[in-house]
Design a protein around this motif. Structure first.
Motif, PDB file in Angstrom:
ATOM      1  N   LEU A 138     -10.492  -8.843  43.904  1.00  0.00           N
ATOM      2  CA  LEU A 138      -9.154  -8.275  43.780  1.00  0.00           C
ATOM      3  C   LEU A 138      -8.606  -8.462  42.379  1.00  0.00           C
ATOM      4  O   LEU A 138      -8.092  -7.517  41.761  1.00  0.00           O
ATOM      5  N   MET A 139      -8.723  -9.670  41.842  1.00  0.00           N
ATOM      6  CA  MET A 139      -8.174  -9.955  40.518  1.00  0.00           C
ATOM      7  C   MET A 139      -8.926  -9.189  39.422  1.00  0.00           C
ATOM      8  O   MET A 139      -8.353  -8.861  38.382  1.00  0.00           O
ATOM      9  N   ASN A 140     -10.196  -8.891  39.660  1.00  0.00           N
ATOM     10  CA  ASN A 140     -10.991  -8.114  38.701  1.00  0.00           C
ATOM     11  C   ASN A 140     -10.849  -6.606  38.912  1.00  0.00           C
ATOM     12  O   ASN A 140     -11.540  -5.815  38.267  1.00  0.00           O
ATOM     13  N   ARG A 141      -9.980  -6.231  39.869  1.00  0.00           N
ATOM     14  CA  ARG A 141      -9.726  -4.826  40.196  1.00  0.00           C
ATOM     15  C   ARG A 141     -10.969  -4.118  40.725  1.00  0.00           C
ATOM     16  O   ARG A 141     -11.123  -2.902  40.561  1.00  0.00           O
ATOM     17  N   GLU A 142     -11.848  -4.869  41.371  1.00  0.00           N
ATOM     18  CA  GLU A 142     -13.012  -4.276  42.016  1.00  0.00           C
ATOM     19  C   GLU A 142     -12.711  -3.970  43.480  1.00  0.00           C
ATOM     20  O   GLU A 142     -13.477  -3.276  44.153  1.00  0.00           O
ATOM     21  N   ILE A 143     -11.605  -4.508  43.994  1.00  0.00           N
ATOM     22  CA  ILE A 143     -11.142  -4.285  45.354  1.00  0.00           C
ATOM     23  C   ILE A 143      -9.687  -3.851  45.269  1.00  0.00           C
ATOM     24  O   ILE A 143      -8.907  -4.413  44.494  1.00  0.00           O
ATOM     25  N   ASP A 144      -9.307  -2.859  46.060  1.00  0.00           N
ATOM     26  CA  ASP A 144      -7.924  -2.388  46.064  1.00  0.00           C
ATOM     27  C   ASP A 144      -7.058  -3.202  47.023  1.00  0.00           C
ATOM     28  O   ASP A 144      -5.904  -3.511  46.717  1.00  0.00           O
ATOM     29  N   LEU A 145      -7.601  -3.516  48.184  1.00  0.00           N
ATOM     30  CA  LEU A 145      -6.864  -4.252  49.211  1.00  0.00           C
ATOM     31  C   LEU A 145      -7.790  -5.301  49.800  1.00  0.00           C
ATOM     32  O   LEU A 145      -8.870  -4.976  50.305  1.00  0.00           O
ATOM     33  N   ALA A 146      -7.381  -6.558  49.716  1.00  0.00           N
ATOM     34  CA  ALA A 146      -8.188  -7.662  50.243  1.00  0.00           C
ATOM     35  C   ALA A 146      -7.496  -8.259  51.462  1.00  0.00           C
ATOM     36  O   ALA A 146      -6.313  -8.605  51.399  1.00  0.00           O
ATOM     37  N   ILE A 147      -8.228  -8.357  52.555  1.00  0.00           N
ATOM     38  CA  ILE A 147      -7.705  -9.001  53.762  1.00  0.00           C
ATOM     39  C   ILE A 147      -8.468 -10.301  53.891  1.00  0.00           C
ATOM     40  O   ILE A 147      -9.633 -10.338  54.281  1.00  0.00           O
ATOM     41  N   LEU A 148      -7.801 -11.385  53.518  1.00  0.00           N
ATOM     42  CA  LEU A 148      -8.473 -12.655  53.295  1.00  0.00           C
ATOM     43  C   LEU A 148      -7.589 -13.821  53.705  1.00  0.00           C
ATOM     44  O   LEU A 148      -6.414 -13.647  54.022  1.00  0.00           O
ATOM     45  N   LEU A 149      -8.178 -15.011  53.694  1.00  0.00           N
ATOM     46  CA  LEU A 149      -7.391 -16.211  53.931  1.00  0.00           C
ATOM     47  C   LEU A 149      -6.456 -16.388  52.745  1.00  0.00           C
ATOM     48  O   LEU A 149      -6.882 -16.706  51.649  1.00  0.00           O
ATOM     49  N   GLY A 150      -5.182 -16.162  52.966  1.00  0.00           N
ATOM     50  CA  GLY A 150      -4.226 -16.135  51.870  1.00  0.00           C
ATOM     51  C   GLY A 150      -3.082 -17.092  52.094  1.00  0.00           C
ATOM     52  O   GLY A 150      -3.151 -17.961  52.956  1.00  0.00           O
ATOM     53  N   PRO A 151      -2.046 -16.935  51.308  1.00  0.00           N
ATOM     54  CA  PRO A 151      -1.842 -15.874  50.333  1.00  0.00           C
ATOM     55  C   PRO A 151      -2.538 -16.155  49.006  1.00  0.00           C
ATOM     56  O   PRO A 151      -2.986 -17.265  48.757  1.00  0.00           O
ATOM     57  N   VAL A 152      -2.603 -15.113  48.175  1.00  0.00           N
ATOM     58  CA  VAL A 152      -3.124 -15.259  46.822  1.00  0.00           C
ATOM     59  C   VAL A 152      -1.947 -15.615  45.918  1.00  0.00           C
ATOM     60  O   VAL A 152      -1.027 -14.821  45.744  1.00  0.00           O
ATOM     61  N   SER A 153      -1.974 -16.812  45.381  1.00  0.00           N
ATOM     62  CA  SER A 153      -0.838 -17.315  44.589  1.00  0.00           C
ATOM     63  C   SER A 153      -0.933 -16.857  43.143  1.00  0.00           C
ATOM     64  O   SER A 153      -1.228 -17.632  42.240  1.00  0.00           O
ATOM     65  N   GLU A 154      -0.718 -15.583  42.935  1.00  0.00           N
ATOM     66  CA  GLU A 154      -0.706 -14.976  41.602  1.00  0.00           C
ATOM     67  C   GLU A 154       0.499 -14.062  41.517  1.00  0.00           C
ATOM     68  O   GLU A 154       0.762 -13.286  42.446  1.00  0.00           O
ATOM     69  N   HIS A 155       1.225 -14.127  40.423  1.00  0.00           N
ATOM     70  CA  HIS A 155       2.442 -13.328  40.306  1.00  0.00           C
ATOM     71  C   HIS A 155       2.165 -11.831  40.356  1.00  0.00           C
ATOM     72  O   HIS A 155       3.046 -11.033  40.700  1.00  0.00           O
ATOM     73  N   ARG A 156       0.921 -11.431  40.043  1.00  0.00           N
ATOM     74  CA  ARG A 156       0.584 -10.006  40.054  1.00  0.00           C
ATOM     75  C   ARG A 156       0.284  -9.472  41.443  1.00  0.00           C
ATOM     76  O   ARG A 156       0.156  -8.259  41.637  1.00  0.00           O
ATOM     77  N   VAL A 157       0.161 -10.369  42.422  1.00  0.00           N
ATOM     78  CA  VAL A 157      -0.333  -9.989  43.744  1.00  0.00           C
ATOM     79  C   VAL A 157       0.794  -9.954  44.774  1.00  0.00           C
ATOM     80  O   VAL A 157       1.603 -10.879  44.857  1.00  0.00           O
ATOM     81  N   ASN A 158       0.826  -8.879  45.556  1.00  0.00           N
ATOM     82  CA  ASN A 158       1.715  -8.788  46.711  1.00  0.00           C
ATOM     83  C   ASN A 158       0.929  -9.199  47.952  1.00  0.00           C
ATOM     84  O   ASN A 158      -0.196  -8.736  48.152  1.00  0.00           O
ATOM     85  N   ASN A 159       1.529 -10.063  48.771  1.00  0.00           N
ATOM     86  CA  ASN A 159       0.875 -10.555  49.982  1.00  0.00           C
ATOM     87  C   ASN A 159       1.693 -10.184  51.219  1.00  0.00           C
ATOM     88  O   ASN A 159       2.885 -10.470  51.268  1.00  0.00           O
ATOM     89  N   ILE A 160       1.054  -9.551  52.184  1.00  0.00           N
ATOM     90  CA  ILE A 160       1.683  -9.287  53.477  1.00  0.00           C
ATOM     91  C   ILE A 160       1.033 -10.220  54.496  1.00  0.00           C
ATOM     92  O   ILE A 160      -0.176 -10.147  54.739  1.00  0.00           O
ATOM     93  N   GLU A 161       1.833 -11.107  55.072  1.00  0.00           N
ATOM     94  CA  GLU A 161       1.300 -12.079  56.018  1.00  0.00           C
ATOM     95  C   GLU A 161       0.928 -11.403  57.336  1.00  0.00           C
ATOM     96  O   GLU A 161       1.700 -10.611  57.880  1.00  0.00           O
TER      97      GLU A 161
END
Length: 298
Positions: A138-161
């Protein structure tokens, strides 16, 4: 009269964001020569160089920096048009999904089906992997939407629980009279080594049972269930996946008095560049995940 088309600007933005033509071409599903041609045609239309070509990569010129600001505004306007005007059935393109195996074995088929109904012409590509790799993609922009054990603690990332998955202990049916406590010599089967569930389970076993419990990590949850069925160990795995095995009498669930916390997943995506398609896919993931849980917990 200068003529600039949308695809040239999208390619320009992709080259800037991904650091070069090769990676931009991969993201845009283009050949490298096609991406290079778009940049060349854009420069010819504008009558100026947008990039300095160096051994270490491509760097924006002053003119390129000026275009970047305008291109981002144009991209935002295009996104608003797609959101408010374009019929979803006419949307073409590719959505790259990255999902954890738990999701793949539960409601991924429902998600893909819903997205195909909403966007019949959309190409959906998905990759099943552990969360640490999905986050990297996701961070390398190789994935558009990641459904993973989250959230991803990056200011660039939106997380839907998303709704969580309760875990449960499982053993072979032959162990029904021998499960009051966990045996420090009995192997415990669970998630892959470099995952959060593995680390949390290891810590809990150390505190509650001792340091010598053998752990058998696996990237395949279905393999874990089969090994439990063969009495090669006990396992702590998602209850949603264990129901089928329990119902068919292949394994049993037991309670040693404790269980790790539920698995918490998020639908995570980069906030920039803004994409109505990706935002919609994330919201659909929440709807599908909620329906999945509600169907099994009436």
């Amino acid at each position: 009269m200068t003529r600039i088309n949308i695809e040239q600007l999208r390619t320009f933005l992709a080259v800037v964001r991904h650091g070069g033509v090769r990676r931009a071409a991969g993201v845009l599903n283009l050949t490298q020569p096609a991406a290079t041609a778009r940049i060349k045609n854009l420069e010819e239309s504008l009558g100026c160089a947008l990039f300095e070509r160096r051994a270490g990569g491509m760097r924006l010129t002053k003119r390129g920096e000026l275009l970047l600001a305008h291109a981002e505004k144009f991209e935002h306007l295009t996104e608003l048009v797609e959101r408010d005007v374009v019929d979803p059935e006419g949307v073409e393109g590719r959505l790259r999904l990255g999902v954890s195996e738990t999701i793949a074995q539960c409601w991924l088929p429902d998600l893909v089906s819903r997205l195909h109904l909403l966007y019949p012409r959309l190409e959906i590509e998905f990759n099943v992997d552990i969360s640490v790799h999905l986050r990297e993609g996701l961070m390398n922009r190789e994935i558009d939407l990641a459904i993973l054990l989250g959230p991803v603690s990056e200011h660039r990332v939106n997380n839907i629980e998303l709704p969580g998955f309760d875990l449960a202990w499982y053993a072979a049916c032959s162990r029904s009279d021998d499960l009051e406590t966990l045996d420090s010599k009995r192997p415990v089967l669970t998630y892959a080594r470099n995952t959060r569930p593995f680390r949390e389970l290891k810590e809990m076993l150390f505190e509650r049972v001792g340091p010598d419990v053998p752990l058998f990590p696996s990237s395949s949850l279905s393999a874990c269930f089969r090994l439990v069925e063969a009495d090669l160990g006990v396992a702590v795995l998602p209850r949603a996946l264990g129901r089928e095995y329990i119902a068919s009498g292949r394994i049993i669930e037991f309670d040693p008095g404790w269980v790790p916390a539920p698995l918490q997943f998020t639908a995570s995506y980069l906030g920039e560049p803004k994409s109505h398609l990706i935002e919609t896919a994330a919201k659909v993931a929440l709807e599908v995940a909620t329906a999945y849980v509600n169907d099994r917990n009436p």
